[in-house]
Design a protein around this motif. Structure first.
Motif, short mmCIF file in Angstrom:
data_model
loop_
_atom_site.label_atom_id
_atom_site.label_comp_id
_atom_site.label_asym_id
_atom_site.label_seq_id
_atom_site.Cartn_x
_atom_site.Cartn_y
_atom_site.Cartn_z
N UNK A 1 26.08 13.45 -6.32
CA UNK A 1 25.05 12.78 -7.14
C UNK A 1 23.51 12.95 -6.79
N UNK A 2 22.81 13.61 -7.71
CA UNK A 2 21.45 14.13 -7.05
C UNK A 2 20.35 13.62 -7.88
N UNK A 3 20.56 12.74 -9.06
CA UNK A 3 19.43 12.00 -9.85
C UNK A 3 19.23 11.02 -9.29
N UNK A 4 17.61 10.63 -9.27
CA UNK A 4 16.78 9.66 -8.72
C UNK A 4 16.06 8.99 -9.87
N UNK A 5 16.23 7.79 -10.01
CA UNK A 5 15.43 7.10 -11.09
C UNK A 5 14.21 6.36 -10.34
N UNK A 6 12.97 6.89 -10.58
CA UNK A 6 11.67 6.43 -9.93
C UNK A 6 10.99 5.57 -10.70
N UNK A 7 10.40 4.64 -9.99
CA UNK A 7 9.38 3.77 -10.69
C UNK A 7 8.04 3.83 -10.16
N UNK A 8 7.01 4.34 -10.62
CA UNK A 8 5.60 4.50 -10.32
C UNK A 8 4.83 3.47 -10.39
N UNK A 9 4.24 2.69 -9.43
CA UNK A 9 3.56 1.45 -9.66
C UNK A 9 1.93 1.87 -9.48
N UNK A 10 1.29 2.31 -10.29
CA UNK A 10 -0.09 2.79 -10.43
C UNK A 10 -0.84 1.65 -10.58
N UNK A 11 -1.59 1.13 -9.32
CA UNK A 11 -2.28 -0.29 -9.38
C UNK A 11 -3.53 0.01 -8.84
N UNK A 12 -4.43 -1.18 -9.24
CA UNK A 12 -5.77 -1.41 -8.85
C UNK A 12 -5.50 -2.44 -7.56
N UNK A 13 -6.45 -2.07 -6.68
CA UNK A 13 -6.41 -2.89 -5.35
C UNK A 13 -7.68 -3.60 -5.07
N UNK A 14 -7.19 -4.90 -4.62
CA UNK A 14 -8.50 -5.81 -4.22
C UNK A 14 -9.06 -5.60 -2.95
N UNK A 15 -10.23 -5.05 -2.70
CA UNK A 15 -10.87 -4.80 -1.58
C UNK A 15 -11.04 -5.71 -0.47
N UNK A 16 -10.13 -5.42 0.57
CA UNK A 16 -10.09 -6.31 1.84
C UNK A 16 -9.60 -7.73 1.63
N UNK A 17 -8.44 -7.95 0.47
CA UNK A 17 -7.92 -8.88 0.26
C UNK A 17 -6.47 -8.93 0.17
N UNK A 18 -5.78 -8.84 1.63
CA UNK A 18 -4.31 -8.82 1.63
C UNK A 18 -3.56 -9.70 0.63
N UNK A 19 -3.93 -11.11 0.65
CA UNK A 19 -3.02 -12.21 0.04
C UNK A 19 -3.16 -11.71 -1.51
N UNK A 20 -4.42 -11.30 -2.16
CA UNK A 20 -4.57 -11.06 -3.56
C UNK A 20 -3.36 -9.87 -3.69
N UNK A 21 -3.58 -8.91 -2.77
CA UNK A 21 -2.58 -7.68 -3.23
C UNK A 21 -1.32 -7.96 -3.06
N UNK A 22 -0.82 -8.77 -2.16
CA UNK A 22 0.60 -9.17 -2.26
C UNK A 22 0.83 -9.83 -3.38
#
Length: 275
Positions: A1-22
């Motif tokens: 089996x060579x087929x891979x289902x992929x999901x792309x999360x194209x996201x905005x990122x909060x500058x310098x804010x790990x908690x918000x990004x999590x």
């Protein structure tokens, strides 16, 4: 089996804010209607963005928070996650690091960005990696890379020579070089006769705007999925069975002459220079 289902999360990122990004990553996973077995991919430096001057304060110590989050999400949704990359502190150094977590919560591999981008001051604040990384998914060999790595074709060829069939590129690639993003991805796909899955962020930080345009490219360099400049969740499929016919028709790996290249590099041949 060579087929891979992929999901792309194209996201905005909060500058310098790990908690918000999590929090935001959790939200995207909840919205994505994920199916067991999918391969989910995040962009580069999604925990901090390029707030490099505050890494001592905001980088993830030994990747602990990132690993805890990604393992929880992977096991909850029964997916494999290519965790884009995050700013990690290890010892006295900081790294731009990718973690790959399988659906059982195991770390399949990790990759530290090998080529540091001076225009975004990475070379001033981060340590560079020195190893390629690989993992297996659906009997396909996959190799992760990060953003500026894209400009170094020899790095990708080494991965191909070690079996890479699918490449993943996580990025924060600015809008002014969008045309180069597209062309370089197509070139790397063509010359390595492999699939490329690239996830770029959207939004802005204090110095840059980011255009998204995440994409999937086939071994002939054809773009089979390209997103716009908005945050979104997108799906695609990679059928790695399509790689072998392409590599068979134009056998660039067989026809390559690495011994000759090494001779020229060492100055052991004339190298085209007149005596």
């Amino acid at each position: 089996m060579k087929k891979i289902a992929v999901v792309l999360l194209q996201m905005d990122i909060a500058f310098g804010n790990p908690k918000e990004n999590q929090r935001h990553v959790r939200e995207l996973f909840q919205e994505a209607n994920l199916q067991p077995g999918e391969l989910v991919i995040l962009p580069e430096m999604w925990n901090t963005a390029y707030d490099l001057t505050r890494l001592e304060e905001i980088a993830d110590y030994n990747g602990q928070e990132t690993l805890q989050l990604l393992k929880e999400l992977a096991t909850t949704y029964r997916v494999t996650i290519v965790g884009g990359s995050v700013a990690v502190k290890e010892g006295a150094d900081f790294y731009n690091r990718t973690y790959v977590i399988d659906e059982n919560g195991s770390v399949l591999t990790q990759y530290d960005k090998a080529h540091l981008f001076g225009l975004m001051a990475e070379d001033r604040y981060l340590a560079s990696g020195n190893k390629l990384a690989f993992f297996e998914n659906k009997q396909v060999t996959i190799s992760p890379f990060i953003c500026y790595d894209l400009r170094f074709p020899e790095w990708y060829r080494l991965a191909a020579q070690q079996g890479a069939e699918v490449y993943i590129v996580s990025a924060q690639w600015p809008v002014q070089r969008l045309a180069q993003w597209r062309k370089l991805l197509q070139a790397r796909a063509i010359e390595n006769q492999a699939f490329f899955i690239a996830v770029n962020r959207v939004g802005a930080d204090p110095a840059n705007h980011f255009p998204g345009h995440s994409m999937i490219i086939d071994p002939l360099g054809e773009i089979i999925l390209e997103l716009d400049d908005q945050e979104c969740i997108a799906r695609g499929e990679v059928d790695a069975a399509a790689i072998l016919p392409v590599r068979g028709e134009i056998p660039v790996f067989k026809d390559a002459r690495p011994a000759l290249y090494e001779q020229i590099r060492k100055g052991e041949t004339n190298n085209g220079i007149f005596d």
